[in-house]
Write an enzyme that holds these catalytic residues in place. Structure first.
Site, PDB file in Angstrom:
ATOM      1  N   ASN A 124     -10.236  -3.305  -6.183  1.00 42.85           N
ATOM      2  CA  ASN A 124      -9.373  -2.419  -6.998  1.00 42.85           C
ATOM      3  C   ASN A 124      -9.896  -2.256  -8.431  1.00 42.85           C
ATOM      4  O   ASN A 124      -9.517  -1.318  -9.118  1.00 42.85           O
ATOM      5  CB  ASN A 124      -7.925  -2.915  -7.035  1.00 42.85           C
ATOM      6  CG  ASN A 124      -7.168  -2.693  -5.743  1.00 42.85           C
ATOM      7  OD1 ASN A 124      -6.211  -3.393  -5.438  1.00 42.85           O
ATOM      8  ND2 ASN A 124      -7.592  -1.717  -4.952  1.00 42.85           N
TER       9      ASN A 124
ATOM     10  N   ASP B  65       0.838  -1.209   0.000  1.00 41.65           N
ATOM     11  CA  ASP B  65       0.000   0.000   0.000  1.00 41.65           C
ATOM     12  C   ASP B  65       0.872   1.259   0.000  1.00 41.65           C
ATOM     13  O   ASP B  65       1.952   1.262   0.595  1.00 41.65           O
ATOM     14  CB  ASP B  65      -0.913  -0.023   1.243  1.00 41.65           C
ATOM     15  CG  ASP B  65      -2.081   0.937   1.118  1.00 41.65           C
ATOM     16  OD1 ASP B  65      -2.312   1.479   0.008  1.00 41.65           O
ATOM     17  OD2 ASP B  65      -2.775   1.158   2.121  1.00 41.65           O
TER      18      ASP B  65
HETATM   19  C1  FPP Z   1      -1.525  -0.122  -3.410  1.00 43.94           C
HETATM   20  O1  FPP Z   1      -1.117   1.219  -3.473  1.00 43.94           O
HETATM   21  C2  FPP Z   1      -0.937  -0.874  -4.493  1.00 43.94           C
HETATM   22  C3  FPP Z   1      -1.639  -1.490  -5.490  1.00 43.94           C
HETATM   23  C4  FPP Z   1      -3.111  -1.484  -5.580  1.00 43.94           C
HETATM   24  C5  FPP Z   1      -0.918  -2.219  -6.559  1.00 43.94           C
HETATM   25  C6  FPP Z   1       0.301  -2.946  -6.121  1.00 43.94           C
HETATM   26  C7  FPP Z   1       0.959  -3.553  -7.311  1.00 43.94           C
HETATM   27  C8  FPP Z   1       2.284  -3.600  -7.520  1.00 43.94           C
HETATM   28  C9  FPP Z   1       3.303  -3.137  -6.572  1.00 43.94           C
HETATM   29  C10 FPP Z   1       2.770  -4.226  -8.774  1.00 43.94           C
HETATM   30  C11 FPP Z   1       2.889  -5.688  -8.559  1.00 43.94           C
HETATM   31  C12 FPP Z   1       3.335  -6.336  -9.798  1.00 43.94           C
HETATM   32  C13 FPP Z   1       3.398  -7.672  -9.952  1.00 43.94           C
HETATM   33  C14 FPP Z   1       3.883  -8.190 -11.241  1.00 43.94           C
HETATM   34  C15 FPP Z   1       2.989  -8.610  -8.897  1.00 43.94           C
HETATM   35  P1  FPP Z   1      -2.225   2.288  -3.758  1.00 43.94           P
HETATM   36  O2  FPP Z   1      -2.318   2.508  -5.221  1.00 43.94           O
HETATM   37  O3  FPP Z   1      -3.499   1.882  -3.083  1.00 43.94           O
HETATM   38  O4  FPP Z   1      -1.604   3.548  -3.052  1.00 43.94           O
HETATM   39  P2  FPP Z   1      -2.397   4.731  -2.338  1.00 43.94           P
HETATM   40  O5  FPP Z   1      -3.213   4.095  -1.227  1.00 43.94           O
HETATM   41  O6  FPP Z   1      -1.299   5.601  -1.820  1.00 43.94           O
HETATM   42  O7  FPP Z   1      -3.233   5.393  -3.392  1.00 43.94           O
END
Ligand code: FPP
Length: 237
Positions: free
Chosen positions: A64, A16
């Site tokens: 998501n 996150d």
């Molecule tokens: C949460 O941060 C993260 C995600 C929803 C995506 C996580 C995915 C990756 C790190 C890529 C993984 C890749 C592979 C190939 C497994 P957020 O977007 O919710 O952050 P925020 O809460 O600050 O908006």
């Protein structure tokens, strides 16, 4: 990693803070996810080297899909390209890759890349990396319930046959319970992550956004885990 620390058998990470990390730097959310992926890969390798036997990674929840199409498409493309390229090194190090979550409505290309990785690594005996993609804990419990109900209807099981082992055997993957769950970015929620498996897990909520979560931060998390007194419902020692 310090010597003589107990390494939790099954660690879960709720990835996150990619978006906020990017926003702080005036970058796009996509840039945050790309950086988050690089960190994730390094943390997977480090956890393998540290002796973690099972690592579950919450990288895309069922919810998501409600995000902007542009961001969802970016993440789906990132999964496909990274699964085809960057994961070879992790599999070469002996990791077995499995996935938890519903297949629908993941795009065909993502499913093919997932199936290919699972197939290629199925006989590996190193760390099991469980990627939770299009995953929701309540949905996993619902899917488990339906599978068991179906077996009862077909006469393969009776109600009295149903035990906790039956429930375990009908979850998405055969994994031990979670010992330790880390959620980055300072949010104090489980957000539907492995509800059944996290029953007796210890929780740790570092404020760091995931793209800044280093091997050193992982070590600090393990040190914190070692300070916990796990009682599993028994008396305080
Ligand atoms: C949460 O941060 C993260 C995600 C929803 C995506 C996580 C995915 C990756 C790190 C890529 C993984 C890749 C592979 C190939 C497994 P957020 O977007 O919710 O952050 P925020 O809460 O600050 O908006």
């Amino acid at each position: 990693m310090e010597k003589d620390l107990i390494i939790p058998t099954h660690v879960g990470i709720i990835v996150d803070g990619n978006g906020r990390w990017a926003q702080q730097r005036g970058l796009s959310r996509s840039a945050g996810h790309r950086e988050g992926f690089t960190r994730l890969k390094n943390i997977c390798i480090y956890a393998q080297e540290s002796g973690v036997k099972y690592l579950s990674l919450y990288v895309f929840s069922t919810e998501n899909f409600k995000r902007a199409k542009l961001e969802v498409d970016f993440l789906m493309n990132l999964f496909v390209s990274m699964f085809h390229t960057e994961f070879q090194e992790i599999m070469d190090r002996g990791a077995k890759i499995v996935f938890s979550g519903r297949r629908e409505p993941l795009p065909k290309e993502v499913l093919e890349a997932m199936d290919e990785m699972a197939e290629k690594s199925k006989n590996n005996t190193g760390t099991v990396l469980n990627f939770c993609i299009n995953y929701g804990g309540q949905t996993e419990i619902l899917d488990m319930t339906k599978k068991i109900a179906q077996e009862v209807l077909e006469g393969k099981l009776t109600i009295d046959d149903i035990t906790l082992d039956t429930l375990h055997d009908h979850l998405y993957q055969d994994l031990p319970p979670l010992d330790f769950v880390i959620r980055t970015s300072g949010e104090l929620r489980l957000s539907n992550f492995m509800l059944y498996q996290a029953s007796y897990a210890e929780f740790y909520f570092p404020k760091t956004y995931f793209p800044d979560f280093t091997e050193h931060d992982f070590d600090a998390a393990i040190v914190e885990f070692n300070k916990r007194n796990r009682r599993f419902g028994g008396n305080a020692s």
